[in-house]
Design an enzyme around this catalytic site. Sequence first.
Site, PDB file in Angstrom:
ATOM      1  N   THR A 272      10.512 -51.019  -0.284  1.00  0.00           N
ATOM      2  CA  THR A 272       9.736 -52.258  -0.313  1.00  0.00           C
ATOM      3  C   THR A 272      10.385 -53.238  -1.285  1.00  0.00           C
ATOM      4  OG1 THR A 272       7.644 -51.227   0.313  1.00  0.00           O
ATOM      5  CG2 THR A 272       7.507 -53.315  -0.863  1.00  0.00           C
ATOM      6  N   PHE A 274       9.891 -56.422  -3.614  1.00  0.00           N
ATOM      7  CA  PHE A 274       8.886 -57.156  -4.366  1.00  0.00           C
ATOM      8  C   PHE A 274       9.513 -58.417  -4.946  1.00  0.00           C
ATOM      9  CE2 PHE A 274       7.374 -52.848  -4.289  1.00  0.00           C
ATOM     10  CZ  PHE A 274       5.997 -52.922  -4.254  1.00  0.00           C
TER      11      PHE A 274
END
Length: 378
Positions: A272, A274
């Site tokens: 992921t 960010f």
Amino acid sequence: MSSRIARKPAAADTAAERPSIETLRARMDEINLKILRLVSLRAGLAMEIGRLKHHHGEVYQPVRERAIIEKMIAENQGPLTDEQVKRIYVEMISACRALEHEPRVAFLGPEHTYSHEATRMRFGSSVELMPLESFAAVFQAIENGRADFGVVPVENSTEGSVTLTLDLLIDTALVIIGEILLPIRHSIMSLSGAAGEVRRIVSHQQSLAQCRGYLSAKFPNCETEAVASNALAAKRAAEDSSLAAIASAAAGEAYGLKPIASNVQDVATNTTRFLVMGTRPVERSGSARADKTTLLFAVADRVGTLNQALNLFARNAINISKFESRPLRARPWEYLFFVDVMGHRDDPKLSRALKSLERKALFLKVLGSYPEGRSAAA
């Protein structure tokens, strides 16, 4: 030729030459004191630099901090891994930064979510953590001065973009000042750790999607339930023995869960991305390969206009690393385009391309130029 044969050292001789545990521990104690003195000296210099920086800009300097960590990794000769060296220096920098000012960092809570993990990975332990209930609350906390920085997920390598974050970026006055690439390693956990007792599996909707194949193969008869966060899923599982949570191992440990299986994500490289949000732009790293710029724009709905806009980057030898469209909420079937390009907005080539795009676009907003993220293993 000599007929003498070298005598193999006796076990007693070898033992006599080998330093004792007490000797090694005494040497270690000496080194510990030297490390403490050097760390204290470094902290004093950081405080002095901090007094100077207060006249010029932010306490948090992502370009400088990344350069320090990358240099230490380049010099690392073991036995510590590069990741261990990185963690040591993240914490050292964090502690020294806190002597100047302890940053308040907002993220989607509660604690033990992946957002929490990404925040700790970037800022270390010496920060004031602000777990909040929504992405919008994270943006608002920075905008109204309650937080210095915020960390929000924007994209997953398996499930794609986080549309709520993209929508918030459209209207905010905040700027992107960094990115974090966090490997996502899901565990499935319950109170007993026994797979046969599980009747329902709870997790964030993205995590459930990232483990779809595993769940289909291993828990085909179990219901699934989407909740607001993985940490909340772990809390729910701690209260009901028939539930299993998909979350990080740290979340499971915090709520007293036992593992059923680890690394249950369908894609081993699941990561992921960010974004770190702030109020002030950051400086150039000095290399086009080290910086990234995120922007959004809209063009007239005519044949060839989008192609002409994107060609401005090609003509200036600028690589586009991501391109995505989002619908304009007030104008059906018209779109905004989110683009990531390599380089800093102050680089001559990118600056030239942006000026040309501004003349062609109906709307252009540079969301930020910032150091390109590195994976946790880098």
